[in-house]
Design a protein around this motif. Sequence first.
Motif: not given
Length: 557
Positions: A246-256, A289-292, A492-496
């Motif tokens: 949500x709001x690009x909050x996981x771009x730092x950990x999803x997808x090498x 948290x501050x790295x996200x 970890x559960x990621x958004x559907x």
Amino acid sequence: MKYHSLFVSLVVLSVLFSCEEKESQHNQQQPNIIYIMADDHTTQAFGIYGSRLASLNPTPNLDKLANEGMIFDNCFVNNSICVPSRAAIMTGQNSQANGVIDLEGELPADKQYLPTELKKLGYQTAIVGKWHLHAEPAAFDYYQVLPVQGKYFNPDFRVQGDKPWPENEIQTEGHSSDVITDATLDWLKNKRDPNKPFFLMHHFKAPHDDFENAPRYDEYLADTFIPEPESMYHNGNNGSEGTRGKNDSLTRIIGSSVSSRNLIRNQAMNLYTDSTVYKQYRNAADIRPDEYVNWEMSADERKHTSVVYQEYLKRYLRCVKGVDDNVKRLLDYLEEEGLLENTIIVYTGDQGFMLGEHDYIDKRWMYDESMRMPFFVRYPEKIAGGTRTDAIINNTDFAPTLIELAGGTTPSYMQGHSFKSILETGEEPEDWQKSTYYRYWMHMAHKHGNPAHFGIRTNDYKLIFFYGRYWVDTDDPDAKWNKGSWGNDFTRHTPAAWELYDLRNDPNEMNNVYADPAYKGIASDLKQQLIELRENLNETDKNYPHIQKVIDEHWND
């Protein structure tokens, strides 16, 4: 009585010789089959597929081979990861049917259907190179295979012998692409029965990471600028909350990533052996948290990304060059020995690979660069050269096709379909499949951070559902899974989320149109097709209620 006995003996001998002669003639008529497969050799890294890299002429020998037969433009993997893809090829079945859904799955001898069926047709069978299906390849008459992934240099091989599998090993010297080809040529020259047709699987390790090329290619492309994908820098409206958060909050950990975007695993960590970042992968749980923070491609980061990409692609293409040259060695031998024209030659990769598109590395995704497989077949007696087709095929179709090309019929237990008639006529039957199913099960595995998903692809559209759960219910305190498996973030559960791409107008998958009202009817139709495919292929989630719950909750989002 003596004369009568002599007469009977002569008649019996005559019948026996006649049978042997007919068998010999039958064997001569049966084509040999060589199935060549490289590991992670994606369609972008060929000349024949017209990608941005085609101008580099990365595969002159493979292009020549392809142009002497039929090229498939729409060949797709059903699960873009090594072990499940290879299991599908060996069985003609999807993951739930053959029991191999991830890298930990193994394929026992009684499910090694392809060599088993070809042996019934009189073929001598052999496999050389990468196997990766863990159990002994006992259904083959001969094998010399790498242990699991194997080494690029001085590889060991598991072979038949007095000890139980996998204890019989031999050591070799040299680069794996050369050594595997040496072993194949040795089998062809010295170890096969020349009176039988043969089925040979010749499997390269290259160009799988860590992209270690033979030293003779060190200067190849050294001074060449490798064309870069625009989506590596500007990803448009690709993806969804399922891949970005949500709001690009996981771009730092999803997808090498090629860039520094992914904090856990990015390509600089894989390439620079003399640096402080080499193999210094992080754990998702350790990201503060501050790295996200939202990722931005600054001018300095763009320079860094370009440098990493250039090194990445040059190493990858040097490995491809070694594959291409060794295929020529094999073809030259077949021609010298008069075997070339009566041998069906198949070339493919076990899946595609992301070469920086969307700032991704590795495979696993349902995006085309990862999902599409190179595939072409040469057999001048039955297949016209210089032909290509956009008929949709997938890797479960390989086994049925090879069996029918060898003179057999597709077993009823196989889910794939033979495309023999397409090869021989160049025409797609009216009732041929118009779509293909995909499913990636290994949720957030190996620090590559790919959420689990499934979907359907047609010639015109692609619909993907990211359900974001591991196949084991990690919320169940009594559940058991391999918690020691390296680099996994299974809990970890990621958004559907849903993604829909209009491939005719958006072949690079830069614009997810799922939320566009103009595509509502198309999305609904594709969902219905997806339901039918999943039921027909035994790919539902009736055995995975925690996943089915997510599907039910978000099917109509």
